[in-house]
Enzyme design. Structure first.
Site, PDB file in Angstrom:
ATOM      1  N   TRP A 286      61.651  50.272  46.997  1.00 17.90           N
ATOM      2  CA  TRP A 286      62.947  50.936  47.137  1.00 17.90           C
ATOM      3  C   TRP A 286      64.006  50.055  47.812  1.00 17.90           C
ATOM      4  O   TRP A 286      65.181  50.378  47.786  1.00 17.90           O
ATOM      5  CB  TRP A 286      62.774  52.216  47.998  1.00 17.90           C
ATOM      6  CG  TRP A 286      61.968  51.950  49.250  1.00 17.90           C
ATOM      7  CD1 TRP A 286      60.629  52.155  49.383  1.00 17.90           C
ATOM      8  CD2 TRP A 286      62.416  51.371  50.477  1.00 17.90           C
ATOM      9  NE1 TRP A 286      60.216  51.738  50.630  1.00 17.90           N
ATOM     10  CE2 TRP A 286      61.293  51.258  51.324  1.00 17.90           C
ATOM     11  CE3 TRP A 286      63.654  50.950  50.961  1.00 17.90           C
ATOM     12  CZ2 TRP A 286      61.370  50.725  52.618  1.00 17.90           C
ATOM     13  CZ3 TRP A 286      63.734  50.416  52.238  1.00 17.90           C
ATOM     14  CH2 TRP A 286      62.587  50.313  53.050  1.00 17.90           C
TER      15      TRP A 286
ATOM     16  N   SER B 297      59.945  56.166  43.801  1.00 15.05           N
ATOM     17  CA  SER B 297      60.644  57.420  43.496  1.00 15.05           C
ATOM     18  C   SER B 297      61.992  57.515  44.216  1.00 15.05           C
ATOM     19  O   SER B 297      62.939  58.110  43.697  1.00 15.05           O
ATOM     20  CB  SER B 297      59.779  58.619  43.911  1.00 15.05           C
ATOM     21  OG  SER B 297      58.590  58.621  43.162  1.00 15.05           O
TER      22      SER B 297
ATOM     23  N   GLU C 228      54.630  39.898  44.931  1.00 13.15           N
ATOM     24  CA  GLU C 228      55.709  39.511  45.850  1.00 13.15           C
ATOM     25  C   GLU C 228      55.624  40.472  47.025  1.00 13.15           C
ATOM     26  O   GLU C 228      55.974  41.641  46.903  1.00 13.15           O
ATOM     27  CB  GLU C 228      57.073  39.635  45.152  1.00 13.15           C
ATOM     28  CG  GLU C 228      57.191  38.817  43.876  1.00 13.15           C
ATOM     29  CD  GLU C 228      57.309  37.324  44.134  1.00 13.15           C
ATOM     30  OE1 GLU C 228      57.526  36.932  45.303  1.00 13.15           O
ATOM     31  OE2 GLU C 228      57.179  36.548  43.174  1.00 13.15           O
ATOM     32  N   LEU C 229      55.139  39.964  48.162  1.00 18.44           N
ATOM     33  CA  LEU C 229      54.745  40.877  49.242  1.00 18.44           C
ATOM     34  C   LEU C 229      55.595  40.707  50.505  1.00 18.44           C
ATOM     35  O   LEU C 229      56.713  40.214  50.448  1.00 18.44           O
ATOM     36  CB  LEU C 229      53.254  40.679  49.518  1.00 18.44           C
ATOM     37  CG  LEU C 229      52.370  40.728  48.256  1.00 18.44           C
ATOM     38  CD1 LEU C 229      50.919  40.424  48.582  1.00 18.44           C
ATOM     39  CD2 LEU C 229      52.498  42.072  47.545  1.00 18.44           C
TER      40      LEU C 229
ATOM     41  N   CYS D 243      62.860  41.765  52.258  1.00 20.32           N
ATOM     42  CA  CYS D 243      61.612  41.011  52.421  1.00 20.32           C
ATOM     43  C   CYS D 243      61.872  39.623  53.001  1.00 20.32           C
ATOM     44  O   CYS D 243      61.020  39.062  53.676  1.00 20.32           O
ATOM     45  CB  CYS D 243      60.890  40.899  51.096  1.00 20.32           C
ATOM     46  SG  CYS D 243      61.911  40.183  49.803  1.00 20.32           S
TER      47      CYS D 243
HETATM   48  P1  NAD Z   1      54.743  49.777  48.999  1.00 19.20           P
HETATM   49  O1  NAD Z   1      53.669  48.791  48.801  1.00 19.20           O
HETATM   50  O2  NAD Z   1      54.465  50.988  49.782  1.00 19.20           O
HETATM   51  O3  NAD Z   1      55.297  50.303  47.584  1.00 19.20           O
HETATM   52  C1  NAD Z   1      55.729  49.427  46.575  1.00 19.20           C
HETATM   53  C2  NAD Z   1      55.532  50.104  45.228  1.00 19.20           C
HETATM   54  O4  NAD Z   1      54.150  50.275  44.990  1.00 19.20           O
HETATM   55  C3  NAD Z   1      56.155  51.481  45.112  1.00 19.20           C
HETATM   56  O5  NAD Z   1      56.713  51.645  43.831  1.00 19.20           O
HETATM   57  C4  NAD Z   1      54.952  52.399  45.296  1.00 19.20           C
HETATM   58  O6  NAD Z   1      55.123  53.672  44.719  1.00 19.20           O
HETATM   59  C5  NAD Z   1      53.876  51.612  44.597  1.00 19.20           C
HETATM   60  N1  NAD Z   1      52.492  51.944  44.992  1.00 19.20           N
HETATM   61  C6  NAD Z   1      52.058  52.594  46.091  1.00 19.20           C
HETATM   62  N2  NAD Z   1      50.711  52.665  46.088  1.00 19.20           N
HETATM   63  C7  NAD Z   1      50.295  52.045  44.976  1.00 19.20           C
HETATM   64  C8  NAD Z   1      49.005  51.771  44.429  1.00 19.20           C
HETATM   65  N3  NAD Z   1      47.868  52.152  45.022  1.00 19.20           N
HETATM   66  N4  NAD Z   1      48.937  51.067  43.272  1.00 19.20           N
HETATM   67  C9  NAD Z   1      50.055  50.643  42.666  1.00 19.20           C
HETATM   68  N5  NAD Z   1      51.297  50.883  43.135  1.00 19.20           N
HETATM   69  C10 NAD Z   1      51.420  51.580  44.279  1.00 19.20           C
HETATM   70  O7  NAD Z   1      55.953  48.950  49.596  1.00 19.20           O
HETATM   71  P2  NAD Z   1      57.321  49.515  50.216  1.00 19.20           P
HETATM   72  O8  NAD Z   1      57.058  49.967  51.584  1.00 19.20           O
HETATM   73  O9  NAD Z   1      57.953  50.442  49.268  1.00 19.20           O
HETATM   74  O10 NAD Z   1      58.194  48.177  50.225  1.00 19.20           O
HETATM   75  C11 NAD Z   1      58.383  47.431  51.350  1.00 19.20           C
HETATM   76  C12 NAD Z   1      57.494  46.213  51.339  1.00 19.20           C
HETATM   77  O11 NAD Z   1      57.789  45.414  50.193  1.00 19.20           O
HETATM   78  C13 NAD Z   1      57.703  45.301  52.528  1.00 19.20           C
HETATM   79  O12 NAD Z   1      56.477  44.845  53.002  1.00 19.20           O
HETATM   80  C14 NAD Z   1      58.508  44.144  51.941  1.00 19.20           C
HETATM   81  O13 NAD Z   1      58.398  42.950  52.666  1.00 19.20           O
HETATM   82  C15 NAD Z   1      57.957  44.055  50.575  1.00 19.20           C
HETATM   83  N6  NAD Z   1      58.905  43.397  49.657  1.00 19.20           N
HETATM   84  C16 NAD Z   1      58.614  42.138  49.200  1.00 19.20           C
HETATM   85  C17 NAD Z   1      59.520  41.475  48.377  1.00 19.20           C
HETATM   86  C18 NAD Z   1      59.242  40.082  47.867  1.00 19.20           C
HETATM   87  O14 NAD Z   1      59.938  39.621  46.955  1.00 19.20           O
HETATM   88  N7  NAD Z   1      58.281  39.358  48.394  1.00 19.20           N
HETATM   89  C19 NAD Z   1      60.715  42.106  48.025  1.00 19.20           C
HETATM   90  C20 NAD Z   1      60.966  43.376  48.520  1.00 19.20           C
HETATM   91  C21 NAD Z   1      60.046  44.023  49.328  1.00 19.20           C
END
Ligand code: NAD
Length: 542
Positions: free
Chosen positions: A182, A209, A279-280, A313
């Site tokens: 998001w 969502s 990308e984490l 991120c």
């Molecule tokens: P999240 O991992 O909770 O969710 C990311 C996505 O994964 C969402 O669409 C979610 O619905 C989905 N998801 C949740 N559980 C899942 C599962 N078991 N299997 C598959 N998909 C699933 O992350 P978040 O909290 O929404 O985002 C923030 C994180 O993202 C931070 O750690 C941030 O650093 C990272 N991020 C990394 C980058 C990058 O380019 N490296 C960019 C943006 C955000």
């Protein structure tokens, strides 16, 4: 809770009618919004699997009710996407790239509408929303102009000069599963769809969502620019249900999100022997060398730490500053953080917006409280601002953060940054690298050569010199991604495009086979091959 805050009304682009029109792409069955007759709505969501009440972070009010896609409907969306992909892949790359360039113009023309929706869903400031619009235009122009060359068949050296004619071809995988978070709802929704689509793939996309409307809007804009509807299927709902269904259906997965979820995605994709680009998270470090221009370092620290309220991120959460300038830098940085103008509004009056929800607010608060309990000092901010909106939090600068505090090495993903004085660049490099993450870093120095020598020694996928994140991210011709717990794989550049293709080598042999033949057998063949291999090396033939 929100005190006397007076919330901005959502603009006309978020009228009930407009929202329903965008959501209708989710509710439609197959075929109805297909621009090319290839079939395919956006997943045919019925709402039977529940819904999410999506709230506007500015006010906490409900913006829309998002109907969920069932697992069966994800499979149906995948089937429709695969059916549409055949025609799309058969279209010439020239035509596909031209669609990207038209999409580019449409994105810039509809920038205000995009910013409105991004802000309503994410709560970020207008300037940070526009950054995403500019980013997507940048990516569309880049791949629109470069894809044809990158994907063109490539002559390769054959095993024997003249006798072997070898060509490398690039084929689209077929169906790319994209799972996006998001925090950068436009950049991370469209940014990975663009190279996947131009390479000839279909996309099965699960946005978070909270920010699905932004995905539906950018998809609508793409369709108007000539991207066929069937090849970009959007599915929504609970991440732990819909996410795995997407991975099960895809030929290749691109995931952006937390490291914890990324590990689950990698495991599931691994079991299917499907590649997953991940990308984490990050715990990004900025190094301010003794010779840094202070004004520039302070500006970079503010933008790097507080863009999108730190929910970026690439954002800076650790600053290592040389002790010779540490007092002056820290004083000026804390003052600048206090001056950042917070507020809700669909205009450019505020410089930082809200956190996205109560969970992000709680995590931010907990990290600060925990750091203070362990002996840290709050130099700026540290305060929740319900007078501005339910999840507003001040830009926060911490000092004296001990190793025992959670925010010393855990990602906060909020507007919180810790400043640490160091005795040398050597110490700064060592401390910056002492992290489980390796996403982004930044070096401030008057000497570009010195900064580059520091940058090379940082284990981070991108390093910005005299900038915090935008120089490396915006350089879309060069690969971007993390090392260590920050991810696997790269987006951007030729690498980011080739990632959604599989390579095929076609080698045609003539006159003489590669193996034993005619009189060249046994020892004679060995002698011939030995002489040939020596000659190839002498001629420096790769
Ligand atoms: P999240 O991992 O909770 O969710 C990311 C996505 O994964 C969402 O669409 C979610 O619905 C989905 N998801 C949740 N559980 C899942 C599962 N078991 N299997 C598959 N998909 C699933 O992350 P978040 O909290 O929404 O985002 C923030 C994180 O993202 C931070 O750690 C941030 O650093 C990272 N991020 C990394 C980058 C990058 O380019 N490296 C960019 C943006 C955000």
């Amino acid at each position: 809770m929100a005190g006397q805050a007076s919330y901005p009304s959502p603009p006309a682009s978020l009228s009930h009618h407009r929202i329903e029109a965008l959501l209708s792409a989710l509710r439609r069955g197959s075929g109805s919004d297909s621009a090319d007759g290839s079939g395919g709505g956006s997943g045919g969501v019925s709402g039977d699997d529940g819904e999410t009440a999506v709230r506007m972070p500015f006010s906490g009010e409900v913006l829309l009710r998002l109907p969920h896609t069932s697992v069966a409907q994800v499979a149906e969306a995948a089937r429709l996407a695969r059916a549409a992909q055949k025609n799309w892949a058969a279209t010439s790359i020239h035509v596909r790239a031209a669609a990207l360039l038209r999409w580019h113009d449409a994105v810039l023309a509809r920038a205000e509408e995009l910013c409105d929706v991004i802000q309503a869903e994410s709560g970020k400031a207008r300037g940070h929303a526009f950054e995403e619009v500019a980013d997507i235009a940048n990516t569309l122009r880049y791949y629109g102009l470069s894809a044809e060359k990158v994907l063109a068949p490539r002559r390769r050296h054959g095993v024997f000069p003249l006798l072997t004619r070898t060509v490398e071809l690039r084929h689209p995988y077929g169906l790319i599963g994209i799972i996006s978070p998001w925090n950068y709802p436009l950049t991370l929704a469209a940014g990975d769809a663009i190279p996947a689509l131009v390479a000839g793939n279909a996309v099965l996309h699960k946005p978070d969502s909270q920010t699905a409307l932004t995905t539906l809007l950018i998809r609508e804009i793409a369709l108007a620019a000539g991207i066929p509807a069937g090849i970009w299927q959007v599915v929504v709902g609970d991440g732990a249900t819909v996410g795995p269904a997407v991975i099960d259906a895809a030929d290749h997965v691109v995931f952006t999100g937390s490291t914890a979820t990324g590990r689950r995605v990698a495991e599931q994709a691994g079991r299917r022997l499907v590649r997953a680009d991940l990308e984490l998270g990050g715990k990004n470090a900025m190094i301010v060398c003794a010779d840094a221009r202070l004004a520039s370092a302070v500006e970079g620290a503010v933008r790097g730490s507080f863009s999108s309220a730190g929910q970026l991120c690439l954002s800076m959460e650790r600053i290592y500053v040389h002790r010779d300038i540490a007092d002056e830098f820290t004083k000026r940085f804390a003052a600048a953080a206090r001056r950042v103008k917070l507020g809700a509004g669909y205009d450019y009056r505020s410089e930082m917006g809200s956190l996205v929800n109560a969970a992000q607010l709680a995590k931010t608060r907990n990290h600060i409280d925990d750091a203070v309990a362990h002996g840290a000092t709050v130099l700026a901010g540290g305060t929740h601002r319900p007078d501005l909106g339910p999840y507003f939090f001040e830009p926060t600068v911490l000092a004296d953060v001990p190793e025992t505090a959670a925010c010393f090495d855990e990602e906060t993903f909020g507007p919180v940054v810790s400043v640490y004085p160091v005795a040398s660049d050597e110490e700064a490099i060592e401390k910056a690298n002492a992290s489980a993450y390796g996403l982004n870093a930044s070096v401030y120095s008057r000497s570009a050569a010195h900064a580059r020598s520091v940058a090379r020694r940082l284990t981070a996928g991108t390093v910005n010199i005299n900038e915090s994140y935008a120089a490396a991210w915006g350089s879309v011709d060069s690969p971007m991604g993390g090392v260590k717990a920050s991810g696997v794989g790269r987006r951007h550049g030729a690498e980011g495009l080739l990632a959604s293709t599989w390579a095929q080598t076609i080698a045609a042999q003539r006159i003489w086979p590669v193996g034993e033949f005619g009189p060249l057998r046994g020892r004679r063949y060995q002698a011939f091959m030995t002489a040939s291999l020596r000659a190839l090396k002498m001629l420096r033939r790769r």
